[in-house]
Design a protein around this motif. Sequence first.
Motif: not given
Length: 484
Positions: A130-141
Motif C-alpha cells: 500500500e502507499d497512501d501518499g502521506q509524506d508527513g512524519m507523525p513521529l520524529v527522531g
Amino acid sequence: MSAATILVADDDAAIRTVLNQALSRAGYEVRITSNAATLWRWVQAGEGDMVITDVVMPDENAFDLLPRIKRLRPDLPVLVMSAQNTFMTAIRASEKGAYDYLPKPFDLTELIAIVGRALSEPKRKPSRPEDDGQDGMPLVGRSAAMQEIYRVLARLMQTDLTLMITGESGTGKELVARALHDYGKRRNGPFVAINMAAIPRDLIESELFGHEKGAFTGAQARSTGRFEQAEGGTLFLDEIGDMPMDAQTRLLRVLQQGEYTTVGGRTPIRTDVRIVAATNKDLKQAINQGLFREDLYYRLNVVPLRLPPLRERSEDITDLVRHFVQQTEKEGMAPKRFDNEALDVMKSYPWPGNVRELENFVRRLTALYPQDVITREIASSELKPDIASSPAEKADQRSGSVSISHAVEENMRSYFAEFGDSLPPPGLYDRVLAEMEYPLILAALTATRGNQIKAADLLGLNRNTLRKKIRELGVTVYRSARMA
C-alpha cells in the motif's frame, strides 16, 4: 542440504564487503551487487533464498522494486536497510512487504539473527502493498531508541493486538497510539481517546460504555459511550492506572468476550475495537496495592512498548526543534533558527517534561525573541532557572521568585544606564508593568497553544480579565495544530 543463498544489493562497497564476510562466516552462500537491475534479474531467474537490500540504489529505489519482487516471489523474504532512519521508512518497508527493516548503522549479530529467523520460518502471508501518499512524519527522531519503536509499530500495523504504552508524561504516548491507528488497517475507522485521570471516577463507566435513559440521576436520555464511538477503529485509554475497579471489571469483560452492556442496560453489545492503553505509573506496584486488576493487566499488556524520556534520546533534539520551528512558521510566526551552540545547551538539559516541554520551550522562544537566530545565550538564559543545584532552588526558580526578579533587575540596570546621570521620564512603574504583561500573557498563550481557558488558569486570572487584556495589549493568539 545445500546452504541458503543470500542476495545482497547495496551501492556502498564497504557494506557489501562486510555483509559478504559476515554471511559467509555464518554458513550462507552470498551473491552481491551494487544495483537494483542485477538484483531484479537474479530474482526473476529464481535465484536466492533471501534478499538484503539498501533502499536508495543508483538505478532504482528498493521501495519501487519490492512490490514486483513480492508479486513474482511472494515467499522470498526481503530485509530492507536504510540510512534514512525515519518512522516513514519503517512503515513503507512494512507496507511494501519487507520481512523486516534494519536502520544503518546496523549490528551484524542482529542482522544474522534476522536472516536465521527469516529462513527458518514457514511461508509468510505477504503484507499488502500500500502507499497512501502521506509524506508527513507523525513521529520524529533518528536515535536507536526511536528506531526500535518504529520497527515495533511497523510490525503491529496490520494486526489488532492490544498495546500497552508506558513512559513518563510528555513522551508522546497518544502520538504513538494515533500513528499506529493512522497507518494501520483500521485507519478508515475512528480514533477515540479518553484520559481516565481527566474524568470524575463515578462517570468513567458511563463515558466508556454509555448509559440508558434513567440509569442514574441526571441521565435524561440515552448516551453513547467511547466504545460505541470507536466502533471499527481504535480506542486509546490514557492513564489507564487511574481507572476505578468497577470500570476495570467491565473492561476485562470486553477484552475477554468482545461485548459490553451500557450503564443501566441489559442487552450485551458486540464490539469491534482495537484497544491501546497507556500509563506513566507502575501498574505492577498498583497491583500489589490492590488498585489494579492483575488479570486486566495481562490482557492489556499483550505488546508492551516503553517510550524513552527525552534525556535518553537527546540526539533527537535537533530534529525535534527543526520540526517544532516548522510548525510555528506554518502558524504564522516568523522563521527562526537555533544555532548549534544553542542546540548543544538544549541537549545537555534533562527535560523533565520531555518532548512536550521541549515543544513549549521552542514555541516560547520563537514567540518572545525577535532575533532570526536563537543563540546559546538565549537558550541558556531561558533554561538557567531549571538548572539549579538543589531541589529547593529548582522549586524557587520554577515558581519565578529567583529567575524573573533577577531578569527584571538586570534589565532595569541596563535601562537606567542608558540615561547616565539623569533619570528616565516619570511613570516608570506603569511602563514596566505594561512591558512585562505582554510577554507574560503571550508566553502563557503559547504554552497552552492558544487555549484562553487554560492560559487564564495558568496565570491565575479571570477568563474575562484575560480576554480584556488580550484586546488591550494586542496579543496575537496562535492556535496549534496536532503536533507530531
